[in-house]
Design an enzyme around this catalytic site. Structure first.
Site, PDB file in Angstrom:
ATOM      1  CG  HIS A 124      -9.922  18.218  32.267  1.00  0.00           C
ATOM      2  ND1 HIS A 124     -11.194  17.919  32.712  1.00  0.00           N
ATOM      3  CD2 HIS A 124      -9.183  17.096  32.476  1.00  0.00           C
ATOM      4  CE1 HIS A 124     -11.214  16.684  33.178  1.00  0.00           C
ATOM      5  NE2 HIS A 124      -9.998  16.168  33.055  1.00  0.00           N
ATOM      6  CD  GLU A 155     -13.276  21.953  30.307  1.00  0.00           C
ATOM      7  OE1 GLU A 155     -12.221  21.337  29.977  1.00  0.00           O
ATOM      8  OE2 GLU A 155     -14.349  21.374  30.509  1.00  0.00           O
ATOM      9  CB  CYS A 183     -15.456  17.147  34.811  1.00  0.00           C
ATOM     10  SG  CYS A 183     -13.868  17.973  35.133  1.00  0.00           S
ATOM     11  CB  CYS A 237     -13.607  21.898  34.162  1.00  0.00           C
ATOM     12  SG  CYS A 237     -12.141  20.976  33.620  1.00  0.00           S
TER      13      CYS A 237
END
Length: 164
Positions: A57, A59, A87, A90
């Site tokens: 991800h 992030e 999410c 993260c």
């Protein structure tokens, strides 16, 4: 230094530009920019498909990059700009890295953990507080995602059309 709102718009626009690069390499157009003392330390888009890594991800990528650059896992006084609400994974990383502020574009009603499904940054039992601002350039963030998924959904609908 520009005012907070103008600064947020500027860095969110940078995240949107990064997200727009993702589809060319088969990635979902989600991106993050990590800013410290008015400077971009790291920017990236998702790379889950490219790396076949479920933790790919945006992030997490920028958190890792910034921590290496600063030689510290503590990213205090940093602001993270993300085109989609983080999410749970993260959001946890944001708390663990001690990021001071999170600014995101589109809300994520299916996996969002910063106000949609869960609100991890607001959890009082955790040892760190993150200031959260959601919905910054929300329409632009949504449009990137919709434009990416629309042809995929139409293709799926055509393949499953019982009249075909």
């Amino acid at each position: 230094m520009p005012q907070s709102h103008d600064r947020d718009l500027h860095f969110m626009q940078t995240a949107l530009q990064q997200a727009a690069l993702a589809p060319a390499v088969g990635e979902v157009p989600i991106a993050a920019v990590l800013v410290h003392e008015g400077q971009i330390l790291a920017s990236a888009h998702n790379n889950r498909e490219t790396t076949q890594d479920p933790t790919g991800h945006a992030e997490l990528i920028v958190i890792r990059q910034a921590a290496q650059l600063l030689h510290s896992w503590r990213l205090t006084d940093a602001t993270l700009y993300v085109t989609l609400e983080p999410c749970a994974m993260c959001a946890g990383a944001i708390i663990q890295s001690r990021i001071a502020r999170l600014v995101f574009g589109a809300w994520d009603p299916k996996a969002g953990a910063c106000g949609s499904i869960f609100d991890i940054p607001a959890e009082r039992r955790l040892n760190h507080r993150v200031e959260v601002a959601g919905g910054v350039l929300e329409r632009e963030s949504q449009a990137l995602l919709q434009n990416f998924f629309r042809p995929k959904r139409q293709g799926t609908a055509l393949k499953h059309d019982p009249r075909a």
